[in-house]
Design a protein around this motif. Structure first.
Motif, mmCIF file in Angstrom:
data_model
loop_
_atom_site.group_PDB
_atom_site.id
_atom_site.type_symbol
_atom_site.label_atom_id
_atom_site.label_comp_id
_atom_site.label_asym_id
_atom_site.label_seq_id
_atom_site.Cartn_x
_atom_site.Cartn_y
_atom_site.Cartn_z
ATOM 1 N N GLY A 232 -1.262 2.877 -3.062
ATOM 2 C CA GLY A 232 -1.140 2.159 -1.973
ATOM 3 C C GLY A 232 -1.140 0.869 -1.995
ATOM 4 O O GLY A 232 -1.229 0.097 -1.039
ATOM 5 N N PHE A 233 -1.116 0.261 -3.232
ATOM 6 C CA PHE A 233 -1.022 -1.226 -3.413
ATOM 7 C C PHE A 233 0.420 -1.854 -3.617
ATOM 8 O O PHE A 233 0.724 -2.826 -3.995
ATOM 9 C CB PHE A 233 -1.961 -1.607 -4.515
ATOM 10 N N GLY A 234 1.476 -0.690 -3.515
ATOM 11 C CA GLY A 234 2.697 -1.111 -3.829
ATOM 12 C C GLY A 234 3.560 -1.861 -2.859
ATOM 13 O O GLY A 234 3.059 -1.696 -1.748
ATOM 14 N N GLU A 323 -5.781 7.165 -9.031
ATOM 15 C CA GLU A 323 -6.713 8.017 -8.112
ATOM 16 C C GLU A 323 -7.855 7.138 -7.646
ATOM 17 O O GLU A 323 -8.440 6.971 -6.201
ATOM 18 C CB GLU A 323 -7.074 9.302 -8.577
ATOM 19 N N LEU A 324 -8.269 6.427 -8.697
ATOM 20 C CA LEU A 324 -9.579 5.326 -8.354
ATOM 21 C C LEU A 324 -8.998 4.321 -7.490
ATOM 22 O O LEU A 324 -9.833 3.960 -6.499
ATOM 23 C CB LEU A 324 -9.968 4.510 -9.739
ATOM 24 N N LEU A 325 -7.993 3.600 -7.740
ATOM 25 C CA LEU A 325 -7.512 2.467 -6.914
ATOM 26 C C LEU A 325 -7.163 3.078 -5.566
ATOM 27 O O LEU A 325 -7.334 2.178 -4.603
ATOM 28 C CB LEU A 325 -6.228 1.772 -7.332
ATOM 29 N N ASN A 326 -6.661 3.907 -5.468
ATOM 30 C CA ASN A 326 -6.283 4.806 -4.207
ATOM 31 C C ASN A 326 -7.688 5.012 -3.395
ATOM 32 O O ASN A 326 -7.438 4.782 -2.165
ATOM 33 C CB ASN A 326 -5.591 5.835 -4.268
ATOM 34 N N LEU A 327 -8.607 5.572 -3.857
ATOM 35 C CA LEU A 327 -9.634 5.783 -3.146
ATOM 36 C C LEU A 327 -10.496 4.420 -2.686
ATOM 37 O O LEU A 327 -10.773 4.326 -1.692
ATOM 38 C CB LEU A 327 -10.684 6.261 -4.221
ATOM 39 N N TYR A 328 -10.440 3.376 -3.570
ATOM 40 C CA TYR A 328 -11.093 1.984 -3.045
ATOM 41 C C TYR A 328 -10.076 1.566 -1.795
ATOM 42 O O TYR A 328 -10.692 1.076 -0.924
ATOM 43 C CB TYR A 328 -10.667 0.974 -4.228
ATOM 44 N N GLY A 329 -8.898 2.133 -1.916
ATOM 45 C CA GLY A 329 -7.862 1.351 -0.780
ATOM 46 C C GLY A 329 -8.142 2.263 0.581
ATOM 47 O O GLY A 329 -7.978 1.592 1.606
ATOM 48 N N LEU A 338 -4.980 -7.214 2.178
ATOM 49 C CA LEU A 338 -5.550 -8.313 1.219
ATOM 50 C C LEU A 338 -4.587 -8.361 -0.097
ATOM 51 O O LEU A 338 -4.331 -9.382 -0.535
ATOM 52 C CB LEU A 338 -6.960 -8.216 1.585
ATOM 53 N N VAL A 339 -5.026 -7.144 -0.684
ATOM 54 C CA VAL A 339 -4.206 -6.971 -2.157
ATOM 55 C C VAL A 339 -2.844 -7.264 -2.191
ATOM 56 O O VAL A 339 -2.630 -8.179 -2.957
ATOM 57 C CB VAL A 339 -4.617 -5.573 -2.651
ATOM 58 N N ILE A 340 -2.093 -7.022 -1.383
ATOM 59 C CA ILE A 340 -0.553 -6.963 -1.252
ATOM 60 C C ILE A 340 -0.236 -8.521 -0.966
ATOM 61 O O ILE A 340 0.579 -9.175 -1.661
ATOM 62 C CB ILE A 340 0.042 -6.087 -0.138
ATOM 63 N N ALA A 341 -0.995 -9.185 0.132
ATOM 64 C CA ALA A 341 -1.023 -10.476 0.366
ATOM 65 C C ALA A 341 -1.209 -11.389 -0.856
ATOM 66 O O ALA A 341 -0.422 -12.361 -1.169
ATOM 67 C CB ALA A 341 -1.945 -10.790 1.562
ATOM 68 N N ILE A 342 -2.184 -11.118 -1.560
ATOM 69 C CA ILE A 342 -2.567 -11.922 -2.574
ATOM 70 C C ILE A 342 -1.559 -11.674 -3.744
ATOM 71 O O ILE A 342 -1.379 -12.739 -4.501
ATOM 72 C CB ILE A 342 -4.194 -11.701 -3.237
ATOM 73 N N ARG A 343 -1.236 -10.413 -4.315
ATOM 74 C CA ARG A 343 -0.227 -10.317 -5.059
ATOM 75 C C ARG A 343 0.975 -10.832 -4.995
ATOM 76 O O ARG A 343 1.794 -11.410 -5.713
ATOM 77 C CB ARG A 343 -0.122 -8.850 -5.388
ATOM 78 N N SER A 547 -7.710 5.736 7.562
ATOM 79 C CA SER A 547 -7.092 5.021 6.277
ATOM 80 C C SER A 547 -5.531 4.941 6.128
ATOM 81 O O SER A 547 -5.149 6.171 6.562
ATOM 82 C CB SER A 547 -7.685 5.330 4.792
ATOM 83 N N TYR A 548 -4.944 4.213 5.796
ATOM 84 C CA TYR A 548 -3.463 4.220 5.744
ATOM 85 C C TYR A 548 -3.201 5.233 4.372
ATOM 86 O O TYR A 548 -3.902 4.920 3.351
ATOM 87 C CB TYR A 548 -2.740 2.809 5.541
ATOM 88 N N GLU A 549 -1.940 5.923 4.380
ATOM 89 C CA GLU A 549 -1.270 6.435 3.117
ATOM 90 C C GLU A 549 0.066 5.971 2.762
ATOM 91 O O GLU A 549 0.648 6.033 3.454
ATOM 92 C CB GLU A 549 -1.108 8.029 3.370
ATOM 93 N N ILE A 550 -0.174 5.058 1.702
ATOM 94 C CA ILE A 550 0.926 4.422 1.223
ATOM 95 C C ILE A 550 1.138 4.541 -0.485
ATOM 96 O O ILE A 550 0.329 5.236 -0.771
ATOM 97 C CB ILE A 550 1.167 3.204 1.716
#
Length: 572
Positions: A232-234, A323-329, A338-343, A547-550
């Motif tokens: 979800g952070f891609g 899976e862990l990062l997806n869970l946090y997202g 926020l993560v995508i904007a900072i990246r 929550s969004y699924e991406i």
């Protein structure tokens, strides 16, 4: 046909030896520790319940198994293709995209996998010197349609047309400039560059395409996407990370063993696999062997989607990290934007690079954001997730690493289900820059496992603990010079956000941070933002409830650092 001589019986034997022993040794190591290896995503032993993330992976893999990627003359070919394919079975959806406005493809999803088998049986090969290996990538040749066929044709619509396209710089600038706030800009940016459903489908189809070939050499082999394409952070055009996986069983095939170290066998296995990919799998271009890295990989370009891919072997820790990062997202609607904007900010400031080196990568940047949100009491630590985990959450990687954590966010403590902190995205962005601009990196390290800053256990300029493999520093490669550049850019970002007036400049807010200029900024803000405002309001309303699924990728920052000779272009 002479190419077939390159893969002789000795090569196939060596591949099988390497592959079989690799997974048998992994299983035996777990048994020696008194642990049970639990397979990911597909087959859980002892009635283990699949998590939401794992269920989504299963759904996507099933979609890929029932889909064919077909090259067509143009998007207008879809109606003819649809009616032709109907003879093989019912169609669920058709998604069109093109590459460089020239090559046109339609991803056709059938309702029944038997339709795929029927098509594969009826398809033919081109005449000439081609390797006769079946593929889930096909051409749709022009054919003459009789009058009776024309009358019987059904008129259909594409589910997606011209998918996988990105907004132009001018379109991006206009949308960001006309936003009502920096928070609105962040949401617009996220909506523009996140992976779409079609892009997610194509990434799973890529994995399935490789799996079809590899499974002819090795039984029960799976190719699983992981990282930013999944968690979800891609963003559009991000690399695709793939890992080979083999399900374990109490019944194990007899096979010969090789008397080499595990690492040597992995390198040997991937090296020969790279040759197979290069000569026999269509669409695989520019195969590069990065075998001396901490995690040996094969890099290649997948021509049908113009996607850069990394293939590794038995890297199950990366699957669980995804899976862990997806869970946090999934825990809060603000996290992914926020993560995508900072990246995106880090990329525009050239703090990150597409080549490995002494600079930070997207994975540690993501961990920095998650750690910051833990300080804001928006996210729990991994320690809390492990404390509230159940028997269904138990997972171990092939090397015995404990990857157990709570996978059902509904079982979190009330403090994390009903958050006191309701800061806007604008506030969180500013506070992120301010928090790390004054952080004592010389003394302390970042650890989302504990959720608090820790004493640096190493002399590295920047220490960010790998949440699952706690002995690893995912930012070990970052030099002191690069850390100082990061801190300097953080101060610059604060200054820009504090001083830029959106009514007096062509660029404002995150436009300035991302170096996006609006050529028409002297004009009054247009009324076309009403549609954007409606989309943002709908996004905010939905995000509070769901929550969004991406999709995104887990990057191993320490991979192939030592062997690269490429140096990053530095800005003065």
């Amino acid at each position: 046909m002479a190419l077939f001589g390159r893969v002789n019986s000795n090569t196939i034997s060596l591949l099988n030896h390497c592959y079989c022993k690799k997974f048998i040794l992994g299983t035996s190591r777990l048994k020696s520790h008194g642990r049970i290896s639990i397979s990911t995503t597909m087959q859980h032993k002892n009635n283990k319940q699949e998590s939401t993330h794992e269920t989504e992976i299963v759904k996507r893999r099933n979609q890929a198994c029932r889909s064919l990627l077909i090259q067509v003359f143009s998007s207008k070919s879809y109606n003819d293709l649809h009616n032709y394919c109907l003879q093989f079975g019912d169609i669920s959806s058709m998604h069109h995209y093109h590459i460089n406005n020239q090559q046109n493809y339609i991803l056709v999803e059938f309702k029944d996998i038997m339709s795929i088998k029927d098509i594969m049986s009826s398809a033919s090969f081109t005449k000439g010197d081609s390797t006769p290996v079946k593929s889930s990538i096909l051409w749709f040749r022009k054919g003459q349609i009789t009058t009776s066929q024309k009358n019987n044709q059904k008129k259909v619509s594409l589910f997606v047309e011209n998918g996988c396209t990105s907004p132009t710089e001018k379109e991006t600038a206009k949308l960001l400039y006309n936003a009502k706030s920096i928070s609105g800009q962040i949401i617009i940016l996220y909506e523009m560059i996140k992976l779409t459903d079609l892009e997610a489908r194509l990434r799973f189809h890529t994995a399935h395409h490789l799996e079809q070939y590899f499974s002819k050499l090795f039984e029960n082999m799976k190719v699983l996407p992981f990282g930013s394409s999944i968690n979800g952070f891609g963003r559009k055009r991000c690399d695709l990370d793939l890992v080979l996986h083999n399900a374990t069983s109490r019944l194990v095939f007899h096979s010969k063993f090789m008397h080499n170290s595990d690492r040597h066998e992995t390198k040997e296995f991937l090296g020969i696999l790279a040759n197979t990919m290069q000569y026999f799998i269509p669409g695989i271009l520019s195969v590069r062997r990065i075998l001396e890295a901490r995690v040996p990989i094969i890099k290649f370009c997948y021509n049908y989607t113009q996607t850069e891919c990394d293939l590794s072997a038995t890297n199950m820790t990366a699957i669980y990290m995804t899976e862990l990062l997806n869970l946090y997202g999934e825990m809060d609607w603000r996290i992914r934007p926020l993560v995508i904007a900072i990246r995106a900010w880090a990329k525009s400031q050239e703090l990150t690079s597409d080549v490995p080196g002494q600079w930070i990568t997207n994975f540690p940047i993501t961990l920095l954001v998650l750690f910051f949100l833990q300080q804001k009491k928006i996210l729990p630590s991994l320690k809390i997730l492990k404390f509230y985990s159940t028997r269904d959450d138990v997972r171990y990687a092939e090397n015995g690493i404990d990857c157990t954590f709570l996978r059902d966010i509904n079982k979190l403590p009330p403090d994390y289900k009903y958050r006191i902190n309701q800061d806007s995205l604008e506030t969180l962005l500013f506070d992120f820059f301010e928090y790390y601009s004054t952080f004592d990196f010389q003394t302390y390290g970042i650890c989302i496992r504990e959720g608090v800053q820790i004493r640096k256990p190493s002399r590295s300029a920047l220490h960010i603990t790998n949440p699952l493999e706690t002995t690893l520093n995912v930012s070990k490669n970052v030099s002191l010079y690069e850390l100082n550049r990061i801190i300097s850019k953080l101060h610059d970002a604060i200054y820009v956000l504090e001083t830029t007036d959106k009514f007096e400049n062509n660029s404002w807010g995150i436009m300035t941070l991302l170096k996006v200029n609006n050529d028409n900024g002297h004009l009054k803000k247009s009324n076309t933002t009403k549609g954007q405002k409606k989309n943002i309001e709908e996004y905010l309303e939905d995000s509070y409830e769901n929550s969004y699924e991406i999709s995104d990728k887990f990057e191993v920052s320490e991979a192939n650092i030592d062997e690269t000779k490429t140096k990053k272009k530095e800005t003065v």
